[in-house]
Design a protein around this motif. Structure first.
Motif, mmCIF file in Angstrom:
data_model
loop_
_atom_site.group_PDB
_atom_site.id
_atom_site.type_symbol
_atom_site.label_atom_id
_atom_site.label_comp_id
_atom_site.label_asym_id
_atom_site.label_seq_id
_atom_site.Cartn_x
_atom_site.Cartn_y
_atom_site.Cartn_z
ATOM 1 N N ARG A 22 0.827 -1.211 0.000
ATOM 2 C CA ARG A 22 0.000 0.000 0.000
ATOM 3 C C ARG A 22 0.859 1.259 0.000
ATOM 4 N NH1 ARG A 22 -5.224 0.095 3.773
ATOM 5 N NH2 ARG A 22 -5.324 2.072 2.648
ATOM 6 N N GLN A 23 1.952 1.232 0.735
ATOM 7 C CA GLN A 23 2.854 2.386 0.713
ATOM 8 C C GLN A 23 3.355 2.639 -0.705
ATOM 9 O OE1 GLN A 23 4.070 4.669 2.786
ATOM 10 N NE2 GLN A 23 3.626 4.002 4.866
ATOM 11 N N LEU A 24 3.821 1.585 -1.358
ATOM 12 C CA LEU A 24 4.371 1.734 -2.707
ATOM 13 C C LEU A 24 3.306 2.224 -3.684
ATOM 14 C CD1 LEU A 24 6.500 -1.543 -2.844
ATOM 15 C CD2 LEU A 24 7.375 0.797 -2.736
ATOM 16 N N LEU A 25 2.108 1.650 -3.605
ATOM 17 C CA LEU A 25 1.064 1.980 -4.578
ATOM 18 C C LEU A 25 0.460 3.356 -4.320
ATOM 19 C CD1 LEU A 25 -1.735 -0.442 -5.758
ATOM 20 C CD2 LEU A 25 -2.230 1.928 -5.207
ATOM 21 N N GLU A 26 0.008 3.590 -3.085
ATOM 22 C CA GLU A 26 -0.753 4.810 -2.816
ATOM 23 C C GLU A 26 0.114 6.064 -2.819
ATOM 24 O OE1 GLU A 26 -4.223 4.486 -0.113
ATOM 25 O OE2 GLU A 26 -3.362 2.538 0.414
ATOM 26 N N CYS A 27 1.324 5.950 -2.306
ATOM 27 C CA CYS A 27 2.202 7.132 -2.311
ATOM 28 C C CYS A 27 2.597 7.496 -3.738
ATOM 29 C CB CYS A 27 3.439 6.868 -1.454
ATOM 30 S SG CYS A 27 3.062 6.684 0.303
ATOM 31 N N ALA A 28 2.893 6.476 -4.537
ATOM 32 C CA ALA A 28 3.262 6.741 -5.929
ATOM 33 C C ALA A 28 2.084 7.281 -6.734
ATOM 34 C CB ALA A 28 3.792 5.465 -6.578
ATOM 35 N N SER A 65 -13.368 4.401 5.620
ATOM 36 C CA SER A 65 -11.978 4.817 5.451
ATOM 37 C C SER A 65 -11.330 4.066 4.294
ATOM 38 C CB SER A 65 -11.195 4.572 6.743
ATOM 39 O OG SER A 65 -9.828 4.901 6.559
ATOM 40 N N GLY A 66 -11.559 2.765 4.246
ATOM 41 C CA GLY A 66 -11.017 1.979 3.137
ATOM 42 C C GLY A 66 -11.603 2.399 1.806
ATOM 43 N N ASP A 67 -12.924 2.645 1.794
ATOM 44 C CA ASP A 67 -13.580 3.086 0.562
ATOM 45 C C ASP A 67 -12.997 4.411 0.064
ATOM 46 O OD1 ASP A 67 -15.188 0.868 0.616
ATOM 47 O OD2 ASP A 67 -16.993 1.924 1.261
ATOM 48 N N PHE A 68 -12.655 5.290 1.011
ATOM 49 C CA PHE A 68 -12.071 6.576 0.627
ATOM 50 C C PHE A 68 -10.763 6.363 -0.138
ATOM 51 C CE2 PHE A 68 -8.964 9.901 1.346
ATOM 52 C CZ PHE A 68 -9.654 11.053 0.976
ATOM 53 N N HIS A 69 -9.910 5.478 0.362
ATOM 54 C CA HIS A 69 -8.625 5.238 -0.291
ATOM 55 C C HIS A 69 -8.823 4.710 -1.711
ATOM 56 C CE1 HIS A 69 -5.531 5.727 2.954
ATOM 57 N NE2 HIS A 69 -6.643 5.795 3.662
ATOM 58 N N VAL A 70 -9.797 3.809 -1.883
ATOM 59 C CA VAL A 70 -10.055 3.266 -3.215
ATOM 60 C C VAL A 70 -10.632 4.343 -4.126
ATOM 61 C CG1 VAL A 70 -11.306 1.508 -4.526
ATOM 62 C CG2 VAL A 70 -10.400 0.944 -2.262
ATOM 63 N N GLN A 82 -8.436 -1.930 -8.875
ATOM 64 C CA GLN A 82 -8.783 -3.292 -8.476
ATOM 65 C C GLN A 82 -7.744 -3.861 -7.515
ATOM 66 O OE1 GLN A 82 -9.227 -5.175 -12.336
ATOM 67 N NE2 GLN A 82 -11.400 -4.675 -12.438
ATOM 68 N N PHE A 83 -6.486 -3.592 -7.776
ATOM 69 C CA PHE A 83 -5.418 -4.082 -6.896
ATOM 70 C C PHE A 83 -5.525 -3.431 -5.523
ATOM 71 C CE2 PHE A 83 -0.624 -4.102 -5.940
ATOM 72 C CZ PHE A 83 -0.711 -5.327 -5.299
ATOM 73 N N LEU A 84 -5.765 -2.121 -5.497
ATOM 74 C CA LEU A 84 -5.885 -1.444 -4.202
ATOM 75 C C LEU A 84 -7.107 -1.938 -3.446
ATOM 76 C CD1 LEU A 84 -4.912 0.574 -2.144
ATOM 77 C CD2 LEU A 84 -6.200 2.357 -3.338
ATOM 78 N N ARG A 85 -8.194 -2.187 -4.142
ATOM 79 C CA ARG A 85 -9.396 -2.692 -3.472
ATOM 80 C C ARG A 85 -9.082 -3.993 -2.735
ATOM 81 N NH1 ARG A 85 -13.814 -6.092 -4.756
ATOM 82 N NH2 ARG A 85 -15.744 -5.459 -3.711
ATOM 83 N N GLN A 86 -8.307 -4.864 -3.365
ATOM 84 C CA GLN A 86 -7.920 -6.108 -2.694
ATOM 85 C C GLN A 86 -7.022 -5.834 -1.492
ATOM 86 O OE1 GLN A 86 -6.478 -9.285 -5.215
ATOM 87 N NE2 GLN A 86 -7.888 -8.768 -6.859
ATOM 88 N N LEU A 87 -6.088 -4.912 -1.645
ATOM 89 C CA LEU A 87 -5.196 -4.587 -0.534
ATOM 90 C C LEU A 87 -5.974 -3.998 0.638
ATOM 91 C CD1 LEU A 87 -2.133 -3.005 -2.400
ATOM 92 C CD2 LEU A 87 -2.216 -5.226 -1.267
ATOM 93 N N VAL A 88 -6.952 -3.145 0.340
ATOM 94 C CA VAL A 88 -7.761 -2.545 1.405
ATOM 95 C C VAL A 88 -8.571 -3.620 2.122
ATOM 96 C CG1 VAL A 88 -9.760 -1.053 1.828
ATOM 97 C CG2 VAL A 88 -7.850 -0.227 0.439
ATOM 98 N N ALA A 89 -9.118 -4.567 1.356
ATOM 99 C CA ALA A 89 -9.863 -5.668 1.976
ATOM 100 C C ALA A 89 -8.948 -6.493 2.873
ATOM 101 C CB ALA A 89 -10.490 -6.551 0.898
ATOM 102 N N HIS A 90 -7.733 -6.761 2.411
ATOM 103 C CA HIS A 90 -6.766 -7.496 3.228
ATOM 104 C C HIS A 90 -6.397 -6.697 4.479
ATOM 105 C CE1 HIS A 90 -5.792 -11.098 0.879
ATOM 106 N NE2 HIS A 90 -6.039 -10.361 -0.188
ATOM 107 N N SER A 91 -6.351 -5.384 4.341
ATOM 108 C CA SER A 91 -6.049 -4.551 5.507
ATOM 109 C C SER A 91 -7.121 -4.716 6.579
ATOM 110 C CB SER A 91 -5.961 -3.071 5.099
ATOM 111 O OG SER A 91 -4.896 -2.857 4.194
ATOM 112 N N ALA A 134 2.112 8.644 3.118
ATOM 113 C CA ALA A 134 3.125 7.766 3.707
ATOM 114 C C ALA A 134 3.011 7.746 5.225
ATOM 115 C CB ALA A 134 4.525 8.219 3.283
ATOM 116 N N GLU A 135 2.858 8.919 5.824
ATOM 117 C CA GLU A 135 2.735 9.017 7.276
ATOM 118 C C GLU A 135 1.420 8.408 7.763
ATOM 119 O OE1 GLU A 135 3.309 9.460 11.149
ATOM 120 O OE2 GLU A 135 4.819 9.651 9.558
ATOM 121 N N HIS A 136 0.374 8.611 7.025
ATOM 122 C CA HIS A 136 -0.945 8.085 7.366
ATOM 123 C C HIS A 136 -0.919 6.552 7.425
ATOM 124 C CE1 HIS A 136 -5.310 7.680 7.415
ATOM 125 N NE2 HIS A 136 -5.281 7.004 6.278
#
Length: 246
Positions: A98-104, A144-149, A162-171, A211-213
């Motif tokens: 998530r750090q790699l994907l969302e920050c980038a 909160s997860g929905d917001f990130h997606v 789609q990849f982030l949605r899976q990561l958020v679900a795993h989170s 990144a901090e979040h």
């Protein structure tokens, strides 16, 4: 904002209702997992779910197979399906991803963001704040997860979303296993702060904020405090309303 998560394949003639039932069963089980109504490790017997949903075991089996493909369930021969239980190593890998994907993604979000996207995201933040005021922890985590997606959906990049949605679900699974009571709510910075940085077109500050979040969320996890429980599945799914995916 692109409504990427709501896109569906056209069903063959005469199979629309069947497709809808498949999707509804999948979404209700997905919601139960993401909102932490069923703990990691919980067994999900086909016959019990079929009775709970009043459908055939075939439809249940399809939904379970889809969730297993997404990594939210494990299915073992002669042992059935269980909600996945991430290890400490897997949990850390998810947050690294998530750090790699969302920050980038933040500079791309800044470039793609339109006024209507910003308005939509602000409405989401308002719903998050209301859930927090109501002390609805499950809904708060889900929103909160929905917001990130939804934020990454601004880019219009379907595979990324789609990849982030899976990561958020795993989170959500990870928080269910390792989260300390109230820890995430106390540590998470308000998403409204990020929206102000995005509105100002400050890509670097937005990336640093994300990144901090994510780091703060991971720091709330207690990797030696895993717990689990086994709910009454019939009663649980009778109470859960399906929520539309992003």
């Amino acid at each position: 904002m692109s409504d990427l998560g709501s896109a569906t394949l056209d069903a063959p003639p005469g199979e629309g209702a069947k497709q809808s039932r498949d999707a509804a069963i999948y979404q209700r089980i997905y919601t139960a997992i993401v909102e932490r109504h069923v703990a990691p490790g919980t067994k999900l017997p086909e016959d019990t779910l079929a009775e709970a949903f009043d459908v055939s075991r075939t439809l249940v089996r399809k939904a379970l197979a889809r969730l297993a493909h997404e990594g939210l369930l494990t299915i073992a021969p002669n042992r059935g399906a269980r909600v996945a239980r991430p290890t400490v190593s897997e949990a850390r890998e998810v947050f690294t991803a998530r750090q790699l994907l969302e920050c980038a993604a933040m500079p791309v979000v800044v470039e793609a963001l339109r006024a209507r996207d910003l308005q939509s995201l602000r409405r989401r933040v308002a719903r998050e704040r209301e859930a927090e005021r109501s002390q609805d922890a499950r809904l708060s985590i889900r929103l909160s997860g929905d917001f990130h997606v939804a934020l990454v959906a601004v880019t219009g990049n379907r595979p990324l979303v789609q990849f982030l949605r899976q990561l958020v679900a795993h989170s959500s699974l990870i928080v269910a296993v390792y989260g300390r009571s109230g820890g995430q709510a106390r540590s998470c910075r308000d998403h409204g702060e990020l929206l102000e940085l995005l509105a100002a077109r400050d890509a670097e500050a937005s990336r640093d904020w994300m990144a901090e979040h994510l780091r703060a969320v991971e720091e709330t996890l207690g990797f030696d405090e895993a717990v689990s429980h086994s709910p009454d599945l019939k009663q649980l799914f009778a109470a859960i309303e399906p929520r539309g995916a992003l």
